[in-house]
Design a protein around this motif. Structure first.
Motif: not given
Length: 123
Positions: A86-96
């Motif tokens: 499970l990843m976090w996708k920031g508002t810039d659509n980059v997986e973090q």
């Protein structure tokens, strides 16, 4: 509010829910395929992505290929021995990675920088 920021990186396909989790570029499949079609085709609500794959291809209903043409653009995730992540996708659509700082930066209100703040805030 924050569900939109979570995305699964598929590995063994055994964790991500096929219909409700965001694991492909189209988003959660329940937002594309009607729940009525899901149930009428014999699928259930608790299926994982692995339940939709047989012989390295998706087992969509043939009718769905016509009714939901976007399904053809979903690549079958390559399977390996690692767990889905499970990843976090920031508002810039980059997986973090999903650190608290990263999540806060994505969901906090962003205000304009005020150059004269030092006039009001001083020691």
């Amino acid at each position: 509010m924050v569900r939109q920021f979570f995305i699964y990186r598929i590995r063994d396909r055994k964790t991500a829910l096929a219909w409700y989790d965001q694991w492909c570029h189209l988003g959660p499949l329940c937002e594309i395929i009607s729940l009525e079609d899901i149930v009428n085709t014999g699928y259930n609500h608790q299926e994982k992505v692995s339940d939709l794959v047989s012989n390295a291809t998706f087992t969509w209903s043939p009718v769905w290929n016509l009714k939901y043409p976007g399904l053809a653009s979903i690549q079958t995730p390559h399977m390996d021995d690692l767990d889905d992540k499970l990843m976090w996708k920031g508002t810039d659509n980059v997986e973090q990675g999903g650190s608290v700082a990263c999540i806060w930066e994505s969901i906090r209100p962003h205000a304009q920088n005020i150059e004269w703040f030092e006039v009001v805030w001083f020691t």
